[in-house]
Design an enzyme around this catalytic site. Structure first.
Site, PDB file in Angstrom:
ATOM      1  N   HIS A 156      10.443 -51.061 -93.706  1.00  0.00           N
ATOM      2  CA  HIS A 156      11.146 -51.653 -92.717  1.00  0.00           C
ATOM      3  C   HIS A 156      11.228 -50.751 -91.517  1.00  0.00           C
ATOM      4  CE1 HIS A 156      14.168 -53.938 -90.886  1.00  0.00           C
ATOM      5  NE2 HIS A 156      15.206 -53.484 -92.122  1.00  0.00           N
ATOM      6  N   ASP A 376       0.740 -71.299 -97.290  1.00  0.00           N
ATOM      7  CA  ASP A 376       0.168 -71.948 -98.283  1.00  0.00           C
ATOM      8  C   ASP A 376      -1.203 -71.211 -98.558  1.00  0.00           C
ATOM      9  OD1 ASP A 376      -1.539 -73.836 -99.493  1.00  0.00           O
ATOM     10  OD2 ASP A 376      -1.239 -75.512 -98.168  1.00  0.00           O
TER      11      ASP A 376
END
Length: 427
Positions: A156, A376
């Site tokens: 982060h 995908d």
């Protein structure tokens, strides 16, 4: 269900091409500096639809080859974060890559009733270990009978969740051999130059003792809330789904944190994280790398006050507060933020009252309308995208559900607060 996940291999994946010397020193921005030292994680679940299931070696080889290629574009993620020195050594030492086998359940069985704490078994790094770990990115491939899950952890300190999703989207495009590949833009330290900050606790907010629960709202429930809040004042603009849910959940949180012997002077406030990329002049690409978000703060109010305009379950007063706070995150806010004063003044206002327990602050973040389901890798889009519990409490993160128009809320609270929260009659 107690899912059993057995790690069967660990290795380091390095970029397929070396990072040029002029790019080896990546400076953190001012906003990166203020971000907690933790990992953020997502887990993507994929289902095999064919009669035969690929072996783990076949899936892993496909993922590793494309991962090495995408790391040449997102080269800071293959380096080592020097948290105290506010930079990344882009030395191409690589990322952690784990292969694991789920041994006691099928994918369809797990998805019937997934528990947030079980999701931690599918990610390669503990989210609260980043202070002692310089690795920027970890990936874990988890094979089920009937499918697989990809768990990711990113620093982060380097990237917000939208940035993380742009990484996975690019990785997936490379895995599909797409010709047109979007490249990340490294402009955050230029727009928000780093500052000399002292006395700031990089691990603030990290909490070990908390409970995370997942609440799912379907499209009709959300629309009912929006209509209800709109109807409380004539000609009022209808709240967005996130505004409505945020106010509704905040109202539940305030009720859960009230003590039976409540201090009538205790204040409540809410911090919302807002993506700044569209607000910068000119607007930034979604592929702009870094932590490029700002925080809106609602005006604190007394928990004993009548903030619901006479309708306790309506939360209309909170809808108004949320909307007013978010509306202040505009182009002028960004200009002030670029001078560094805005976030520091927010921290300065919150810290004294929070340390004394005078203000109870909750944090909301939304990934709704982010491209969660656009990843995908060659086996169709994920059937579910989930968020492992964050290492902080008093936080709610909203994600689009797999059902159109639905939203999932991941709520992390202290155990005793969660007991009250989930027993709220309106949940």
């Amino acid at each position: 269900m107690n899912v059993q996940v057995e790690v069967i291999s660990k290795e380091i994946i390095k970029p397929s091409s070396p990072t040029p010397n002029p790019l080896r020193h990546y400076k953190l921005s001012f906003l990166d500096q203020l971000t907690p030292s933790s990992y953020t994680s997502l887990v993507f679940f994929y289902e095999f639809n064919g009669e035969t299931q690929p072996a783990i070696n076949e899936v892993s080889k496909h993922l590793k080859k494309s991962l090495a290629k995408v790391l040449t574009l997102f080269y800071p993620l293959a380096g080592r974060v020097k948290i105290d020195d506010h930079f990344v050594d882009c030395n191409d030492e690589g990322i952690a890559y784990l292969e694991a086998q789920v041994t006691n359940c099928r994918l369809c069985d797990f998805l019937n009733n997934p528990l947030p704490d079980e999701l931690n078994k599918f990610i390669p790094l503990a989210q609260d270990e980043h202070i002692a770990n310089e690795i920027s990115l970890g990936v874990q491939l988890n094979m089920f009978e009937g499918g697989f899950a990809i768990g990711l952890c990113t620093s982060h300190k380097l990237a917000d969740l939208l940035c993380m999703l742009m990484f996975t989207k690019t990785w997936a495009a490379i895995a599909r051999d797409e010709v047109e590949i979007q490249r990340p833009q490294f402009v955050s330290a230029t727009l928000f130059p780093p500052k000399g900050i002292t006395g700031y606790n990089w691990g603030a907010g990290i909490a070990a003792k908390k409970v995370t629960k997942r609440f799912v709202f379907d499209a009709s429930t959300i629309e009912d809330l929006r209509a209800k809040y709109t109807g409380l004042q004539n000609n009022e603009k209808q709240p967005s789904p996130v505004e409505a849910l945020s106010a509704f959940m905040w109202r539940r949180f305030v009720g859960a944190t009230k003590d039976d012997r409540a201090d009538e002077n205790k204040l409540h406030s809410l911090i919302h994280s807002v993506d700044l990329r569209p607000l910068i002049d000119p607007p930034l690409s979604p592929y702009s790398f870094g932590n490029i978000y700002g925080n809106s703060l609602t005006a604190p109010f007394l928990s004993s006050g009548d903030d619901d305009d006479g309708d306790q379950e309506s939360s209309y007063g909170m809808v108004r507060r949320v909307r007013e706070a978010i509306s202040k995150i505009d182009k002028d806010f960004v200009k002030r933020l670029q001078h560094g004063d805005e976030q520091l003044s927010l921290i300065g206002r919150l810290a004294p009252s929070a340390s004394k327990g005078e203000v109870v602050t909750s944090y909301h973040s939304s990934l709704c309308q982010f491209p969660l389901y656009d990843n995908d890798f060659g086996w169709a889009r994920p059937i579910w995208v989930s968020l492992p519990p964050l290492p902080v409490k008093d936080i709610i993160v909203f994600l689009d559900s797999k059902e159109p128009g639905g939203v999932e809320a991941y709520v992390s609270l202290a155990k005793e607060v969660m007991t009250k929260f989930e027993s709220d009659t309106f949940l």
